[in-house]
Motif scaffolding. Structure first.
Motif, PDB file in Angstrom:
ATOM      1  N   SER A   1       1.061   6.010  12.364  1.00  0.00           N
ATOM      2  CA  SER A   1      -0.111   6.633  11.752  1.00  0.00           C
ATOM      3  C   SER A   1      -0.637   5.718  11.018  1.00  0.00           C
ATOM      4  O   SER A   1      -0.208   4.639  10.379  1.00  0.00           O
ATOM      5  CB  SER A   1       0.589   7.911  11.165  1.00  0.00           C
ATOM      6  N   LEU A   2      -1.771   6.001  10.777  1.00  0.00           N
ATOM      7  CA  LEU A   2      -2.637   5.152   9.771  1.00  0.00           C
ATOM      8  C   LEU A   2      -2.139   5.300   8.357  1.00  0.00           C
ATOM      9  O   LEU A   2      -2.163   4.315   7.574  1.00  0.00           O
ATOM     10  CB  LEU A   2      -4.124   5.912   9.743  1.00  0.00           C
ATOM     11  N   VAL A   3      -1.654   6.528   7.804  1.00  0.00           N
ATOM     12  CA  VAL A   3      -1.223   6.641   6.606  1.00  0.00           C
ATOM     13  C   VAL A   3       0.125   5.806   6.303  1.00  0.00           C
ATOM     14  O   VAL A   3       0.000   5.265   5.526  1.00  0.00           O
ATOM     15  CB  VAL A   3      -0.842   8.296   6.348  1.00  0.00           C
ATOM     16  N   PHE A   4       1.169   5.793   7.317  1.00  0.00           N
ATOM     17  CA  PHE A   4       2.178   4.885   7.118  1.00  0.00           C
ATOM     18  C   PHE A   4       1.743   3.467   6.975  1.00  0.00           C
ATOM     19  O   PHE A   4       2.131   2.825   6.151  1.00  0.00           O
ATOM     20  CB  PHE A   4       2.930   5.133   8.299  1.00  0.00           C
ATOM     21  N   ASN A   5       0.997   3.063   7.729  1.00  0.00           N
ATOM     22  CA  ASN A   5       0.365   1.616   7.583  1.00  0.00           C
ATOM     23  C   ASN A   5      -0.444   1.288   6.376  1.00  0.00           C
ATOM     24  O   ASN A   5      -0.397   0.080   6.303  1.00  0.00           O
ATOM     25  CB  ASN A   5      -0.262   1.335   8.879  1.00  0.00           C
ATOM     26  N   THR A   6      -1.213   2.246   5.965  1.00  0.00           N
ATOM     27  CA  THR A   6      -2.138   1.831   4.943  1.00  0.00           C
ATOM     28  C   THR A   6      -1.659   2.102   3.539  1.00  0.00           C
ATOM     29  O   THR A   6      -2.119   1.285   2.390  1.00  0.00           O
ATOM     30  CB  THR A   6      -3.569   2.460   5.028  1.00  0.00           C
ATOM     31  N   VAL A   7      -0.837   3.092   3.537  1.00  0.00           N
ATOM     32  CA  VAL A   7      -0.279   3.197   1.904  1.00  0.00           C
ATOM     33  C   VAL A   7       0.271   2.045   0.958  1.00  0.00           C
ATOM     34  O   VAL A   7      -0.200   1.904   0.180  1.00  0.00           O
ATOM     35  CB  VAL A   7       0.631   4.564   1.932  1.00  0.00           C
ATOM     36  N   PRO A   8       0.964   1.101   1.643  1.00  0.00           N
ATOM     37  CA  PRO A   8       1.300   0.012   0.962  1.00  0.00           C
ATOM     38  C   PRO A   8       0.198  -0.851   0.355  1.00  0.00           C
ATOM     39  O   PRO A   8       0.298  -1.274  -0.722  1.00  0.00           O
ATOM     40  CB  PRO A   8       2.133  -0.976   2.096  1.00  0.00           C
ATOM     41  N   LEU A   9      -0.834  -1.073   1.165  1.00  0.00           N
ATOM     42  CA  LEU A   9      -2.027  -1.712   0.655  1.00  0.00           C
ATOM     43  C   LEU A   9      -2.664  -0.950  -0.346  1.00  0.00           C
ATOM     44  O   LEU A   9      -3.106  -1.451  -1.591  1.00  0.00           O
ATOM     45  CB  LEU A   9      -2.912  -1.898   1.982  1.00  0.00           C
ATOM     46  N   ILE A  10      -2.958   0.508  -0.312  1.00  0.00           N
ATOM     47  CA  ILE A  10      -3.502   1.292  -1.379  1.00  0.00           C
ATOM     48  C   ILE A  10      -2.584   1.080  -2.569  1.00  0.00           C
ATOM     49  O   ILE A  10      -3.352   0.791  -3.719  1.00  0.00           O
ATOM     50  CB  ILE A  10      -3.593   2.627  -0.963  1.00  0.00           C
ATOM     51  N   ALA A  11      -1.252   1.208  -2.318  1.00  0.00           N
ATOM     52  CA  ALA A  11      -0.602   1.180  -3.688  1.00  0.00           C
ATOM     53  C   ALA A  11      -0.677  -0.245  -4.213  1.00  0.00           C
ATOM     54  O   ALA A  11      -0.926  -0.430  -5.581  1.00  0.00           O
ATOM     55  CB  ALA A  11       0.858   1.302  -3.547  1.00  0.00           C
ATOM     56  N   LEU A  12      -0.632  -1.129  -3.734  1.00  0.00           N
ATOM     57  CA  LEU A  12      -0.679  -2.567  -3.938  1.00  0.00           C
ATOM     58  C   LEU A  12      -2.222  -2.912  -4.918  1.00  0.00           C
ATOM     59  O   LEU A  12      -2.364  -3.367  -6.044  1.00  0.00           O
ATOM     60  CB  LEU A  12      -0.784  -3.820  -3.038  1.00  0.00           C
ATOM     61  N   GLY A  13      -3.362  -2.381  -4.212  1.00  0.00           N
ATOM     62  CA  GLY A  13      -4.512  -2.696  -4.751  1.00  0.00           C
ATOM     63  C   GLY A  13      -4.556  -1.847  -6.059  1.00  0.00           C
ATOM     64  O   GLY A  13      -5.140  -2.144  -6.883  1.00  0.00           O
ATOM     65  N   ALA A  14      -4.247  -0.637  -6.013  1.00  0.00           N
ATOM     66  CA  ALA A  14      -4.201   0.308  -7.299  1.00  0.00           C
ATOM     67  C   ALA A  14      -3.512  -0.223  -8.322  1.00  0.00           C
ATOM     68  O   ALA A  14      -4.116  -0.495  -9.574  1.00  0.00           O
ATOM     69  CB  ALA A  14      -3.703   1.811  -6.995  1.00  0.00           C
ATOM     70  N   ILE A  15      -2.314  -0.974  -7.951  1.00  0.00           N
ATOM     71  CA  ILE A  15      -1.608  -1.496  -9.283  1.00  0.00           C
ATOM     72  C   ILE A  15      -2.144  -2.874  -9.713  1.00  0.00           C
ATOM     73  O   ILE A  15      -2.059  -3.176 -10.900  1.00  0.00           O
ATOM     74  CB  ILE A  15      -0.199  -1.715  -8.739  1.00  0.00           C
ATOM     75  N   VAL A  16      -2.858  -3.596  -8.780  1.00  0.00           N
ATOM     76  CA  VAL A  16      -3.643  -4.615  -9.321  1.00  0.00           C
ATOM     77  C   VAL A  16      -4.749  -4.340 -10.218  1.00  0.00           C
ATOM     78  O   VAL A  16      -4.944  -4.938 -11.044  1.00  0.00           O
ATOM     79  CB  VAL A  16      -3.844  -5.657  -8.074  1.00  0.00           C
TER      80      VAL A  16
END
Lengths: 108, 383, 143, 317
Positions: free
Chosen positions: D69-84
């Motif tokens: 799913s899109l969610v499964f694949n994109t959440v790591p990137l969103i998390a990284l972006g937010a934390i940076v």
């Protein structure tokens, strides 16, 4: 918690209990049952070892007509070394027996 | 509404393959079912295809952790069948190695229990101390795990006089650290929070389901084969049976920790009182038709061997009842009412040994379709 | 109870008693009298059953119950002819025997009547019916 | 034009992705090494996290069937972006962060929750019972520590009278560290406890308790996606430590020792390292709590500390 805290801080200052294994080796004690080896000169072909082996790991080499131990089955119990009348089989301290080819893991 | 939480056959909480099927309502467990048999090796049948001498090493392979007690029980049973008595010194050496094994098994339990509740420091420290026992075992038997010391009619290796000082030093260290763990177990708030009042096995249930070993002793049942039915040198050795009353995981751990102290005392006493003399006698392996049972106290509880001989060098039937097998019936009463988070530590509370447990059947390549593939695969892989 | 006491307790229900030593005795009985023995043992506060063993001796399957009578171990043999492999369950009196009886059923094909949970224990679920791995016939077949 | 270049440098190099990941991986490496020594063993080398990251990145990218799913694949990137992005709001070289806004503390609190929410989404979308139960536990854990964390920050805000992190640091330059203020000491302790939960360290590593639920919400992740998760987690370590340093321990201060100017970033690194080592010690002397016990602990003891602090700040001028 205070009990383990003091232990943990003490450990920080002590030398670790582990060693970096492939670089630092710990010698096994005397009488360690490592890989068995056969001294072909001493072997008198009595085949007692073949009968004593609980795992049927010892077979006769067709070319040399002497026993050979397959480490793939050997459980390092030391019965063969005990039963050998001429002490031709001895247990060494060698325990690093990993190999890529299981058929070649033999004591000829 | 209930749903099913599968634990196993491969699960990080289980160190060996076994399948538990937990039926839960929310977080609460309402039913548990155990599927055994993932580590079947057909050992009971294999026993009756080898001669008595070779069977010693087969019995050692039933369980890696408690191998000495298996081979001792087997050898004692065969000695009874053959009507011989091993020399006194051999009995003491057997007792020493069995007690070292108990120490090592209980420290291993402590380490994994600590890991199950997320206490990795205690896990590492317990296994560091377990290394001292392993070194002692390596010194007197030549193998860290499989001692291969027992034989029918005695033992194969003597405890040498120069080993004794090393022994006493190692036991000293172990005693210190065990006392430390006992104090830690009694005082640490997080351990108490995770271990008390869960997986409770009441005394009535412990009696009802015939539990054995530390599991029964933690419920206040004073049972110990070493005391009830002394074998080998245990008649002459004095020790206390550690019991606790609560029946929860904490009590099971405490029983085991206190048993380590008792075992250290037994080893010391045995080293001091060990008589001289031979360590083995020759036993003819043509054993006349007879039958016998032999019970010993393995680290996990009562171990029973039943052997029937038929006049040849090969036993007619060997039956092994391992302690974990005896404890499984009580598992349901430990789990029901608990929560999912408690599963790993409660399973580990009885110190299960699935390899011990799964040994009865024979795997045949000709019956059952799923078996064919797996067995052939094994064969191909071997060559 | 020691062996002599156990022997006097069960004497009238068994055919033959062999006292090995103070802490071990063997007795033979049949399945009709089994329950009497169990009740007699229960009255004497014997609660622990160590194991149940099945032995195939050719035409007869011997079921051996190992009772821990503190300190004596009573080994009670019940021979069952192969054409009538049925035995009543003892789980009502000794609930701890539940696993051992399941083991007995699948390994030797002894039908334990009235068992509360007569599923397979060790063998896989697709194991063929009528194959019992600890039977003599099976050993011949698998050689 | 200059602003755009600045922004790119800020977010990608310093103090953004590159700096944060280098330092974050190093700190977790130090944490693992120190843990090893505390447990009386040698432990992995300090650069082990870099090696792990390289190994994970070089692996094949596998997504299990039920998790496609899109969610499964994109959440790591969103998390990284937010934390940076949070990294940009932290004062690292001086009291002034790379990005400022009027109320950047509120932004930070929001942004710090995005990785947590991403982990939950990833867990629920992974189609694995372990992932779902790990995510479920994470929800409970978030409910427990977040309240304490926010209360502790509010206590600081009430004391300083500003929602801007730059002002908080500036206030401490003049008035001394806030942790030395007796009114705020309970809040500092509460914030440290909450950070332990935020960083999923023992005793609060419940959502990824490996002996109970494998790896919790991240069970089904592997290869590069897991590497991104690890990176996000490692950066989160330094972000939370940096936030605590800025809130209670004076933030980055430049010193002059023996005539040499020592930049504020060194001070930042020392303080964050000290906080990380503190959490390391904590995680090595405790067993993991159960989720209900953790909830109870946060809502009774830790929340009480934070509330006491807040009341003191408001009542005692």
């Amino acid at each position: 918690m205070p009990r383990i805290l003091s232990q943990v801080l003490k450990n920080l200052l002590r030398k670790p209990a582990t060693v970096k294994y492939p670089y630092v080796r710990v010698k096994p004690p005397k009488g360690y049952r490592g890989a068995p080896v056969i001294d072909k000169e001493k072997c008198i072909r009595c085949w007692l070892c073949i009968r004593a082996c609980p795992d049927r790991a010892i077979s006769v080499n067709k070319e040399t007509k002497k026993p050979s131990i397959w480490h793939g089955r050997c459980t390092f119990c030391g019965e063969c070394a005990e039963v050998c009348p001429t002490r031709a089989i001895t247990m060494t301290e060698d325990f690093e027996l990993a190999t890529y080819d299981i058929q070649r893991a033999r004591s000829e | 509404m209930t749903f099913v939480v599968p634990i196993g056959p491969q699960h990080p909480a289980l160190k060996e393959p076994e399948f538990f099927r937990f039926e839960v309502r929310g977080e609460e467990i309402v039913d548990v079912d155990i599927h055994l048999g993932y580590a079947h090796r057909g050992i009971e049948e294999a026993f009756s295809r080898r001669n008595y001498k070779h069977n010693i090493y087969l019995s050692e392979r039933i369980c890696g952790i408690c191998n000495v007690v298996h081979s001792t029980t087997y050898c004692q049973a065969v000695e009874q069948l053959a009507g011989v008595e091993p020399p006194e010194r051999a009995k003491y050496i057997r007792a020493i190695i069995m007690e070292l094994e108990r120490i090592h098994s209980h420290l291993l339990w402590l380490g994994i229990a600590a890991h199950q509740i997320g206490f990795n420091t205690l896990f590492m420290l317990a296994w560091r101390d377990r290394e001292y026992v392993m070194d002692l075992r390596e010194m007197i038997s030549g193998g860290r795990v499989h001692s291969a010391t027992n034989t029918i009619g005695g033992v194969r290796r003597d405890v040498k006089i120069e080993h004794v000082p090393t022994f006493l030093r190692g036991l000293e260290k172990l005693e210190q650290s065990t006392n430390y763990y006992i104090n830690l177990f009694k005082s640490d708030r997080t351990i108490l929070a995770r271990c008390t009042n869960l997986g409770v096995l009441s005394k009535e249930d412990a009696i009802k389901f015939c539990t054995v070993g530390p599991t029964a002793r933690a419920s206040g049942l004073k049972t110990d084969i070493r005391r009830d039915d002394p074998y080998g040198a245990y008649d002459a050795l004095s020790f206390d049976v550690a019991i606790e009353r609560d029946g929860d995981v904490w009590a099971k751990g405490m029983v085991r920790l206190r048993e380590i102290l008792e075992s250290i005392q037994i080893v010391r006493q045995a080293l001091k009182e060990m008589p001289g003399g031979p360590i083995r006698i020759r036993v003819g392996l043509q054993i006349p038709p007879n039958e016998t049972i032999e019970r010993t106290e393995a680290p996990r509880g009562e171990l029973l061997y039943y052997i029937r001989s038929n006049g040849t060098e090969i036993p007619e039937r060997v039956r092994v009842r391992t302690p974990t097998y005896g404890n499984f019936a009580s598992m349901k009463s430990m789990f029901v009412g608990g929560t999912i988070a408690e599963i790993p530590i409660v399973i580990w509370g009885i110190d299960p040994c699935f390899a011990c447990n799964d040994r009865v059947t024979l795997v045949d390549s000709r019956t059952g379709k799923t078996r064919i593939a797996s067995f052939d695969e094994l064969r191909r892989w071997r060559k | 109870m020691h062996s002599n006491e156990v022997a006097t307790l069960v004497k009238k229900h068994v055919d033959d008693i062999r006292i090995v030593d103070d802490r071990c005795l063997f007795a033979t009985s049949d399945k009709q009298r089994l329950e009497n023995i169990l009740r007699a043992l229960r009255v004497q506060k014997v609660t622990h059953i160590s194991a149940i063993t099945g032995v195939d001796t050719g035409n007869v399957v011997e079921v051996i119950y190992h009772f821990d009578c503190q300190p004596a171990e009573l080994n009670l043999k019940i021979p069952l002819p192969k054409d009538d492999l049925k035995i009543p369950t003892i789980t009502e009196i000794f609930p701890g025997a539940i696993m051992y009886e399941r083991d007995l059923m699948e390994m030797l094909g002894v039908k334990v009547e009235g068992h509360p949970d007569p599923r397979r224990l060790f063998l896989p679920d697709d194991w063929p019916e009528g194959e019992y791995p600890l039977r003599k016939e099976w050993r011949e077949k698998s050689k | 034009m200059m602003e755009v270049v600045n922004f790119v440098i800020n977010s990608l190099i310093f103090p953004g992705l590159l700096f944060a990941s280098l330092v974050g991986l190093l700190y977790v490496g130090i944490d693992r090494k120190v843990t090893g020594h505390m447990q009386h063993r040698i432990g992995p080398p300090i650069w082990q996290e870099y090696l792990d990251m390289g190994k994970l990145l070089s692996k094949e990218d596998i997504t299990p069937g039920p998790a496609q799913s899109l969610v499964f694949n994109t959440v790591p990137l969103i998390a990284l972006g937010a934390i940076v992005a949070v990294m940009l709001f932290l004062p690292i070289t001086s009291a002034q962060p790379a990005l400022t806004s009027v109320a950047d503390l509120i932004v930070i609190i929001y942004m710090l929750n995005i990785p947590a929410i991403c982990i939950m989404l990833g867990g629920y979308s992974s189609g694995s019972p372990f992932g779902a139960s790990g995510a479920g536990r994470y929800v409970v854990q978030l409910l427990s520590y977040e309240f304490v964390f926010i209360l502790a920050i509010i206590a600081v805000v009430a004391r300083v009278g500003s929602l801007s992190l730059g002002t908080v640091v500036g206030y401490q330059v003049q008035q001394g560290w806030l942790v030395l203020d007796w009114r705020l000491l309970p809040a500092a302790i509460a914030a440290l406890i909450a950070a332990q939960g935020k960083l999923l360290r023992v005793p609060f590593d419940i959502p990824e308790a490996e002996s109970e639920i494998v790896h919790g919400a991240l069970t089904e992740y592997s290869g590069p996606k897991l590497a991104i998760w690890r990176l996000a987690y490692d950066i989160e370590t330094i972000v939370v430590a940096g936030l605590l340093a800025a809130l209670f321990f004076g933030g980055p201060t430049a010193y002059v020792i023996g005539g040499t100017q020592i930049p504020g970033v060194v001070d930042f690194l020392v303080k964050t390292l000290a906080i990380v080592l503190f959490t390391t010690t904590l995680r090595n002397i405790m067993a993991r709590l159960r989720i209900d016990q953790a909830l109870k602990f946060y809502w009774s003891f830790a929340a009480l500390l934070a509330i006491i602090s807040l009341v003191l700040v408001l009542a005692v001028p």
